[in-house]
Write an enzyme that holds these catalytic residues in place. Structure first.
Site, short mmCIF file in Angstrom:
data_model
loop_
_atom_site.label_atom_id
_atom_site.label_comp_id
_atom_site.label_asym_id
_atom_site.label_seq_id
_atom_site.Cartn_x
_atom_site.Cartn_y
_atom_site.Cartn_z
N LYS A 1 0.86 -1.19 0.00
CA LYS A 1 0.00 0.00 0.00
C LYS A 1 0.89 1.23 0.00
O LYS A 1 1.92 1.28 0.71
CB LYS A 1 -0.90 -0.02 1.24
CG LYS A 1 -1.93 1.11 1.28
CD LYS A 1 -2.86 1.01 2.51
CE LYS A 1 -3.91 2.12 2.51
NZ LYS A 1 -4.81 2.05 3.67
N SER B 1 -9.89 2.29 2.80
CA SER B 1 -8.97 3.03 1.97
C SER B 1 -7.98 2.17 1.20
O SER B 1 -7.41 2.63 0.21
CB SER B 1 -8.17 3.99 2.85
OG SER B 1 -7.33 3.27 3.74
N SER C 1 -10.35 0.03 7.00
CA SER C 1 -9.72 0.18 5.68
C SER C 1 -9.07 -1.09 5.11
O SER C 1 -8.65 -1.09 3.96
CB SER C 1 -8.66 1.29 5.72
OG SER C 1 -9.27 2.54 5.72
#
Lengths: 105, 476, 481
Positions: C75, C150, C174
């Site tokens: 990420k 997210s 998330s």
């Protein structure tokens, strides 16, 4: 400093409040966006205002999810600073200093 | 009549090797931004880890001022934007500081009083902004960012600039004695803000002004005196003092308001979620207590007891770590005459240090050399006046005192026979004066002493000479 | 043959059926074929292939590490040395990190090969991946739908099988919410289990790094490698890290007492409800004992979360001031305009909203009513959980109230967006570990089952997931198949 008497949760985010908040947080919001923003912020305040009624008498505020204490570090220096790598964005530096527009007083 | 009310906030840089929350060096004077690690620069994703030594040093200070030590202490973020503050917040303490509720006794003009110490908390220093380096730009050096500080906040207990300076000096002496700070004011290791207000005695506190960043003892006194005068003028002309932050300008010897960049500031303190509560155990405290060095008050008592010094001299000698170390080193090399040694150091050595603007620890004449001088004086090998002359010369030329004494052959003549011969010669040369003396002109004794001194190039032992002359003149 | 799971890849590499270079090349081929998903912000193909070569050399010398040759997507919230680390924001579009996050470091140490940096909501603030400066990520099950957020890029990439595994972060859901919407496994460990050093902070007391995989065993393998105390993170725990994988395989525990909070199931729509209770039945068949429980105050979770997270974020994001790195506005005539213009140009709308709300909640006069009150509510919620864990081993519920929503559907309604985290935020407030695993479909879109454990009890979450996945094949279903 309990202020619950002097204001109500979920009150309207007016222009002055937004002005103060943008000053503190160093943001600038274009005039044309203020209405939409204040409507959204009002809705958010309404949502978070729901905590007002929660039965928290005698509850301690919880700043951390786990109950442990701060581990401490020995006072030992490490010399591994690479100024060039830290200052890879050379547009922000001069002679190894960071530069900003002249600060007056 | 107005009563002055003063409270001080003192920022003391702690003498750790590494920073408060990162392992970069705290050395002063390195090339710009070479001591700013990714943590000090607040790179995205970095986290603080607390320096144990800094916590211990804060505890040491707390113990030295009779304060309470928190069993659980919390770090908080103080939020504001400034280029020398990389994170946009300073990690400081708000609720639950490490040290709280302490006190310190000070002596001003023979009167002692207690100044309350509200709290002493740990926090990180900011970097430096330099405004005169580049055209149109300010330069930021973050080497100092993250250096550990304790901020010592006093109660508004002081009533004059003298008291404030005395308190400040004593705190300075304590942190140096504890070895927790170098106390170097020029390099900013010891800085002071003063909160000053006036009131009619017995009334509530008046509105105060805060004078920022005063970096010498003398400036503190001047700044306070200026500010007191300023506020008095305002109040007496019926005006009101503004609650504001002012800057002391030592060149103009005045204070002036800081440009109000702090318009509506709201620091939004909250517990730093990157740091957990610090636990301080009884065991930790008692271990630190055991290792605590001697503090100024205890030292003063010991100086009186051990060396038989006068109270006032013991007070001054013990108030500074450098001074007391100099005295103690010298005293270990003399067998008696400690008061004489103290007098000599306080008037002569300190005098020369002040004159040359030097720390006594950097005096070119070592304490051992001074001890020699005092030994020679007490052995009547040289006079006190000669000792002063030798000290001066040694200070200037950095030569050993023995060498100076030898090269100038200023050893005293204490030999009775030698002195008697010289005295007899002088008396024979001046029969008229001898007669006048015998007729009651006592003052002429000085004349005879002077004549012998002249003959011996000042080397005659004055005490022995006096005795001999007395005997010769009265015995005849 | 195409290798799909972490377990398969590690096995094949170990047996030398395939080289690290071959598997890495294969994944880049897949990534390029699925370019339109917009999963990646940065691809690191050259360095990945160089690394694969080096790892192959090591393998030839029988120098095998636990994850040697395993491709992984990171990420873009994790700092990666020498590689752009944007956090999905224009603010950091030009930021090259000078250091590696601990998670990245540990995974490198274990032998993984980074394929690239995945797309995400800006500064992890969002539940749809639409707030990214780099554009929305698409859900591989239907490109008109969001993948959740997210960590949308990381979830979508694993769901599309263009990366066998990926890292994520979870502040209010998330990891779990996108895992649920994409039909894969998403594990958020206990707060403090995994180091936060080098993970760009959103809300420091809630953020936790975790993983996306296709099944529970893969997650177990990876979790062991990223967990443990980090001297650089004061809030990371010293609790011992067990061998999760061996525990899943070898322990004979299966009669877990599983609690279902009424608050999590009362308002469900029929499809989600049906899928959920079918899963409950499967667990009962395995030998679990089901209990209805109450988490009385979780209803306040979103509200308390929307105070605590913005408050911390308002302070955490102050370092993005345009002075030392990141976006600096051309309109910087004064210091004030440098700050204001750089931040206003660099941050998107949602980030600004959260900063303003957080600043408000911490400001003089409102601190007690908002921030302090929310922290007390947080304690209430944490107490609910700890009382529940006196009676049950694990807590079960749906991960999200519904399947994925369409791109654009909630973008102008922050409240609706916030409420998609209604079942996930409470565990962050309490610091508990939780995992979302696939439990079925609604109209062709995946649904997720959330398993919540007590502090540091990731092993039982993984074990139950593993048992469930032995009985089901939801996790084996692939989009477009």
């Amino acid at each position: 400093m309990d202020t619950t008497d002097s204001h109500h949760l979920g009150k309207i985010m007016d222009k002055n409040t937004i002005k103060k908040l943008t000053y503190l947080s160093k943001l600038s919001i274009p005039e044309s966006d203020i209405d939409e923003l204040s409507k959204n912020l009002d809705n958010i305040l309404k949502l978070i205002g729901e905590i007002d009624a929660a039965p928290t008498d005698g509850m301690l505020p919880m700043a951390h999810p786990l109950d442990f204490t701060q581990p401490l570090r020995d006072d030992v220096c490490q010399k591994n600073i690479n100024r060039d790598a830290n200052q890879h964005d050379s547009s922000k530096t001069k002679d190894g200093y960071y530069t900003v527009p002249k600060i007056l007083d | 009549m107005w009563e002055t009310v003063i409270g001080l906030e003192i920022h003391v840089q702690l003498a750790t090797d590494s920073k408060l929350f990162s392992s970069s060096s705290t050395n002063f004077g390195s090339e710009q931004n070479t001591q700013a690690s990714i943590i000090d620069l607040a790179m995205p994703g970095v986290l603080p880890v607390l320096n144990k030594k800094a916590v211990n040093m804060a505890i040491m200070f707390g113990l030295a001022v009779d304060a309470k030590i928190a069993d659980k202490s919390i770090f908080a973020r103080k939020n504001y934007f400034y280029p020398d503050l990389p994170k946009g917040y300073q990690i400081s303490q708000y609720e639950l500081p490490v040290v709280y509720d302490g006190k310190l006794e000070i002596n001003v003009e023979g009167k002692s009083k207690t100044v309350g110490i509200t709290r002493a908390h740990l926090e990180e220093d900011a970097g430096k902004s330099i405004h005169d380096l580049f055209d149109g730009e300010s330069a930021i050096d973050l080497n100092r960012a993250g250096t550990p500080l304790i901020e010592i906040v006093s109660e508004p207990d002081m009533r004059s600039a003298k008291e404030a300076v005395t308190y400040l000096k004593k705190i300075h002496s304590i942190v140096k004695s504890l070895g927790i700070s170098d106390g170097n004011m020029e390099e900013g290791s010891f800085r002071c803000d003063a909160n000053i207000s006036l009131r009619k005695p017995g009334e509530d506190f008046g509105i105060r002004a805060e004078i920022k960043n005063i970096n010498s003892f003398r400036f503190v006194e001047n700044a306070i005196n200026y500010e007191v005068g300023r506020q008095q003028d305002i109040l007496e002309s019926g005006g009101a003092v503004n609650q504001e932050t002012r800057l002391y300008d030592p060149k103009k010897d005045e204070t002036r308001p800081m440009r109000s960049k702090e318009e509506a500031n709201d620091y939004r303190y909250f517990p730093d979620p990157d740091l957990l509560p610090v636990e301080i155990t009884e065991k930790q405290i008692s271990e630190i207590k055991k290792s605590l060095p001697e503090l100024p008050d205890a030292k003063k008592e010991r100086f009186i007891e051990e060396y038989g010094l006068k109270n006032a001299d013991a007070e001054i000698l013990s108030s500074s770590l450098d001074l007391s170390e100099y005295f103690e080193k010298a005293s270990s090399n003399v067998s008696s005459k400690f008061q004489l040694l103290a007098n000599f150091i306080l008037s002569e050595v300190v005098g020369l240090s002040n004159k040359h603007n030097l720390d006594i620890s950097k005096a070119p004449v070592s304490s051992e050399e001074v001890a020699k001088l005092i030994t020679y004086v007490s052995d009547e090998k040289i006079s006190i006046k000669q000792a002063k002359e030798v000290l001066n010369e040694s200070w200037q030329n950095k030569t050993d005192v023995d060498e100076i004494i030898k090269s100038k052959s200023i050893e005293q003549i204490s030999n009775i026979d030698l002195l008697s011969d010289e005295a007899k010669k002088i008396l024979e040369k001046h029969p008229k004066e001898v007669q006048d003396y015998k007729n009651g002109k006592d003052k002429l004794m000085g004349f005879f002493v002077g004549q012998v001194m002249k003959e011996t190039q000042g080397k005659a032992n004055p005490k022995a000479l006096n005795q001999i002359l007395n005997k010769l003149l009265k015995g005849e | 043959m195409t290798y799909k799971s972490v377990t398969e890849i590690l096995e094949a590499i170990k047996k030398k059926d395939i080289s690290a270079t071959e598997i890495t090349k294969d994944y880049f081929k897949r990534i390029k074929a699925s370019d339109d998903l917009n999963c990646f912000i940065t691809l690191t193909e050259d360095s990945a292939l160089n690394r694969a070569k080096k790892i192959d050399k090591d393998i030839s010398k029988n120098n095998l590490k636990p994850l040697s040759g395993l491709p992984i997507a990171q990420k873009d919230i994790f700092c990666t040395k020498g590689v752009k680390t944007s956090c999905g924001s224009k603010m950091l579009d030009n930021f090259i990190s000078p250091y590696d996050a601990t998670v990245v470091d540990k995974l490198n140490e274990a032998g993984t090969i980074m394929l690239g940096k995945t797309n995400m909501d800006e500064f992890a603030m969002g539940s749809s991946n639409e707030t990214s400066f780099y554009g929305a990520v698409k859900n591989p099950w239907d490109y008109e739908y969001v993948p959740g957020g997210s960590s949308g890029g990381s979830a979508s990439a694993v769901a599309a099988r263009i990366s066998p595994c990926s890292t994520g972060t979870d502040t209010g859901g998330s990891i779990r919410q996108p895992a649920s919407l994409c039909g894969i496994c998403g594990l958020k460990p206990t707060y403090g289990r995994v180091s936060r050093f080098g993970m760009i902070a959103f809300a420091s007391s809630l953020d936790q790094a975790g993983l996306f995989t296709t099944d529970a065993l893969d997650a177990a393998i990876l979790l062991k490698e990223i967990s443990g105390h980090d001297p650089k993170d004061s809030t990371s725990s010293t609790v011992e890290v067990p061998n999760y994988h061996d525990y899943c395989i070898n322990s004979d525990k299966k009669n877990f007492t599983v609690g279902i909070p009424e608050e999590f199931v009362n308002d469900l729509n029929d499809d989600v409800k049906n899928s959920f209770y079918e899963s409950v039945k499967i667990l009962e068949n395995i030998g679990c004992k089901i209990k209805t429980i109450n988490l009385k105050h979780t209803g306040l979770g979103v509200s308390a979360y929307q105070v605590v997270a913005p408050a911390e974020c308002s302070s955490n994001l102050s370092r993005f001031d345009g002075v030392r790195y990141g976006h600096r506005s051309k309109k910087s005539e004064s210091l004030e305009s440098l700050y204001r213009e750089s931040r206003s140009e660099g941050f998107g709308k949602e980030v600004k909203r959260r900063i303003l709300v957080g600043t408000y909640a911490l400001s003089a006069g409102y601190y007690d009513a908002y921030y302090l009150k929310a922290q007390k509510v947080r304690n209430l919620i944490a107490q609910d959980f700890s009382q529940a864990f006196e009676k049950v081993d694990l807590i079960l519920g749906p991960t999200t109230p519904d399947k994925a929503f369409k791109i654009g559907e909630k973008m102008n309604d922050p409240i609706a967006m916030y409420l998609s985290d209604v079942y996930t935020v409470s565990t962050n407030l309490a610091g508990l570990p939780a995992m979302s695993i696939p439990m079925g479909f609604k109209e062709g879109m995946p649904l997720g089952l959330q398993i919540i454990g007590n502090h540091f009890d990731e092993k039982d979450i993984l074990k139950l997931s593993y048992l469930y996945q032995k009985e089901t094949d939801w996790h084996e279903q692939e989009p477009g198949a």
